[in-house]
Design a protein around this motif. Sequence first.
Motif, PDB file in Angstrom:
ATOM      1  N   GLN A  86      58.332  12.657   9.370  1.00 34.13           N
ATOM      2  CA  GLN A  86      57.915  14.041   9.602  1.00 34.13           C
ATOM      3  C   GLN A  86      59.112  14.965   9.785  1.00 34.13           C
ATOM      4  O   GLN A  86      59.089  16.112   9.348  1.00 34.13           O
ATOM      5  N   VAL A  87      60.155  14.470  10.444  1.00 35.43           N
ATOM      6  CA  VAL A  87      61.340  15.304  10.657  1.00 35.43           C
ATOM      7  C   VAL A  87      61.854  15.844   9.328  1.00 35.43           C
ATOM      8  O   VAL A  87      62.063  17.051   9.159  1.00 35.43           O
ATOM      9  N   ASP A  88      62.072  14.952   8.356  1.00 38.67           N
ATOM     10  CA  ASP A  88      62.613  15.366   7.057  1.00 38.67           C
ATOM     11  C   ASP A  88      61.625  16.230   6.281  1.00 38.67           C
ATOM     12  O   ASP A  88      62.019  17.207   5.636  1.00 38.67           O
ATOM     13  N   LYS A  89      60.337  15.875   6.357  1.00 39.48           N
ATOM     14  CA  LYS A  89      59.325  16.654   5.632  1.00 39.48           C
ATOM     15  C   LYS A  89      59.248  18.087   6.164  1.00 39.48           C
ATOM     16  O   LYS A  89      59.180  19.049   5.393  1.00 39.48           O
ATOM     17  N   ILE A  90      59.234  18.223   7.478  1.00 36.88           N
ATOM     18  CA  ILE A  90      59.146  19.552   8.085  1.00 36.88           C
ATOM     19  C   ILE A  90      60.339  20.407   7.685  1.00 36.88           C
ATOM     20  O   ILE A  90      60.201  21.576   7.295  1.00 36.88           O
ATOM     21  N   MET A  91      61.535  19.819   7.771  1.00 36.33           N
ATOM     22  CA  MET A  91      62.737  20.590   7.451  1.00 36.33           C
ATOM     23  C   MET A  91      62.786  20.958   5.974  1.00 36.33           C
ATOM     24  O   MET A  91      63.231  22.056   5.619  1.00 36.33           O
TER      25      MET A  91
ATOM     26  N   ARG B 200      62.790  24.812   4.665  1.00 35.96           N
ATOM     27  CA  ARG B 200      63.926  25.277   3.869  1.00 35.96           C
ATOM     28  C   ARG B 200      63.514  25.756   2.487  1.00 35.96           C
ATOM     29  O   ARG B 200      64.023  26.769   1.993  1.00 35.96           O
ATOM     30  N   LEU B 201      62.589  25.047   1.842  1.00 31.60           N
ATOM     31  CA  LEU B 201      62.237  25.346   0.454  1.00 31.60           C
ATOM     32  C   LEU B 201      61.125  26.379   0.311  1.00 31.60           C
ATOM     33  O   LEU B 201      61.046  27.069  -0.696  1.00 31.60           O
TER      34      LEU B 201
ATOM     35  N   LEU C 154      61.584  29.747   4.612  1.00 31.95           N
ATOM     36  CA  LEU C 154      62.744  30.500   5.079  1.00 31.95           C
ATOM     37  C   LEU C 154      63.560  31.032   3.908  1.00 31.95           C
ATOM     38  O   LEU C 154      63.731  30.351   2.894  1.00 31.95           O
ATOM     39  N   LYS C 155      64.062  32.244   4.080  1.00 35.48           N
ATOM     40  CA  LYS C 155      64.924  32.832   3.063  1.00 35.48           C
ATOM     41  C   LYS C 155      66.321  32.242   3.181  1.00 35.48           C
ATOM     42  O   LYS C 155      66.755  31.871   4.267  1.00 35.48           O
ATOM     43  N   ALA C 156      66.985  32.182   2.053  1.00 30.59           N
ATOM     44  CA  ALA C 156      68.367  31.708   2.043  1.00 30.59           C
ATOM     45  C   ALA C 156      69.226  32.748   1.340  1.00 30.59           C
ATOM     46  O   ALA C 156      68.852  33.261   0.281  1.00 30.59           O
TER      47      ALA C 156
ATOM     48  N   MET D  55      84.621  29.075  -6.565  1.00 30.80           N
ATOM     49  CA  MET D  55      83.598  28.447  -7.411  1.00 30.80           C
ATOM     50  C   MET D  55      82.517  27.765  -6.579  1.00 30.80           C
ATOM     51  O   MET D  55      81.557  27.228  -7.133  1.00 30.80           O
ATOM     52  N   HIS D  56      82.679  27.778  -5.270  1.00 34.78           N
ATOM     53  CA  HIS D  56      81.745  27.047  -4.421  1.00 34.78           C
ATOM     54  C   HIS D  56      80.592  27.937  -3.976  1.00 34.78           C
ATOM     55  O   HIS D  56      80.800  29.022  -3.439  1.00 34.78           O
ATOM     56  N   ARG D  57      79.392  27.452  -4.199  1.00 37.85           N
ATOM     57  CA  ARG D  57      78.179  28.180  -3.820  1.00 37.85           C
ATOM     58  C   ARG D  57      77.833  27.862  -2.369  1.00 37.85           C
ATOM     59  O   ARG D  57      77.810  26.705  -1.972  1.00 37.85           O
ATOM     60  N   ARG D  58      77.585  28.887  -1.572  1.00 41.87           N
ATOM     61  CA  ARG D  58      77.231  28.713  -0.168  1.00 41.87           C
ATOM     62  C   ARG D  58      75.823  29.260   0.068  1.00 41.87           C
ATOM     63  O   ARG D  58      75.503  30.356  -0.375  1.00 41.87           O
ATOM     64  N   GLU D  59      75.005  28.469   0.755  1.00 40.69           N
ATOM     65  CA  GLU D  59      73.627  28.874   1.057  1.00 40.69           C
ATOM     66  C   GLU D  59      73.469  28.982   2.571  1.00 40.69           C
ATOM     67  O   GLU D  59      73.766  28.040   3.297  1.00 40.69           O
ATOM     68  N   ARG D  60      73.008  30.125   3.031  1.00 38.92           N
ATOM     69  CA  ARG D  60      72.862  30.371   4.461  1.00 38.92           C
ATOM     70  C   ARG D  60      71.406  30.725   4.760  1.00 38.92           C
ATOM     71  O   ARG D  60      70.895  31.756   4.300  1.00 38.92           O
TER      72      ARG D  60
END
Length: 442
Positions: free
Chosen positions: A223-228, A232-233, A236-238, A245-250
């Motif tokens: 459940q921990v991984d599923k909830i997160m 995230r997907l 919540l907005k990112a 060249m590195h993409r950062r997601e916040r």
Amino acid sequence: MIESQTTEFKQIWKDEYLKTVCAFANTDGGVLYVGFDDFGNIVGIENSKKLIETLPNKINNRLGIIVDIILKEQAKKNYLEIVIKKTYAPISYNGKFYLRSGSNTIELNGSNLTNFLLKKYGKTWDDIPEEKFTLDEIDLETIEKFKKLSKDRVPDIEKEDNIEQLLRKLNLYDGNYLKRAAILLFAKNPQKYYIQSHSKIGKFLNDTEIQSSDIVEGNLLNQVDKIMDILRLKYLKAYISYEGMHRRERLEYPFEALREAVINALIHRDYTNTSNLQIKVFENKLIMYNGATLSTEVPIDKFDKPHQSKPFNPTMANIFYKCGYIENWGRGTNNIIKQCLDYDLPKPKFEYEWTALVTTFFKADQKTDQKTDQKTDQKSTKEQILEILEINDKMTRESLAEKIGVSSSAIKQHIAKLQSEGRLKRVGGRKEGSWKVLNTKE
């Protein structure tokens, strides 16, 4: 004297006060004064000698305990001092159990009664065996997942191929039966036994209008991984930025703080409570509701201070610790607060209402800009950084943070964005170098 958790005043004796004696015995002990009004003023009693003779046997026969009854005199008035010691076995009066809460005597029922009885016998809810549950209902994939996660803290566990022996090593057996903790942690379908052990996530437009929702089932380790993942997907907005060249997601909220809060909720849940973990996502905040019974040793006002670890379900907490999900130092809430402050967000709020722990995460503090890449009536943090560096190109992150009123980590993130946008450049090394502002307009 005033009435308190260990002190009670009665003007005369009535047999119904045996429940007060019962409550004192079940809590921390106490003294019942007979011959005083509610304000602690002595009024005296007339039948004191008779009560001295009859009360000891009556209390022993009805409650099964022995108390000290002392006849005293003050201002030429007699009164009784009934001293009750704390008992380690649960005491009932007419088949009911009572506790002291402040200056009140309360009757226990439902989950409160269950938890009281378990505690008196040195047990917790998750440590009780479940006779109907069998080894065949264990999810082998979760077992393998646990073995990989726990190899740092329990190196030998990875080599254990016998599932029963592995679960016995983890203290998840009581004789020949698996404990409730084993069901919640490793079962294929724990909701078959505890339907309330699922979690809910919802997107809310306001307090009553819901836009979308998800139900998360399965064992707690999954459940921990599923909830997160769902948060995230889907919820919540990112915000995306680039460092070269590195993409950062916040994310809107610090991922690790949310994850810590979810893990804490699953570990500390009172599973005798029929409610489930609920995560409500609003436009400007995220709220977690978790049915819980708080420890008197760690009250809600200590959540933002260093405190000892007192898990409500210690058997399950031990498994989460072994697989590296938590630390056994009582720092969970402190870590959540620090991670939010480092993220340039307000301090989360912890409240306890209607037998639920309510944790609220807020978006940007009203004292700072709502979003660093959004134009507002005030100058954004990025614009303030550029203006300051144009005047003093050797300002450190710490000095910028103090001048603007945000955290040093927030300054670091803003500077990284400005560099990726081509608006700011570092010339020279960290100690001797300086900043060059390339473009002051967004």
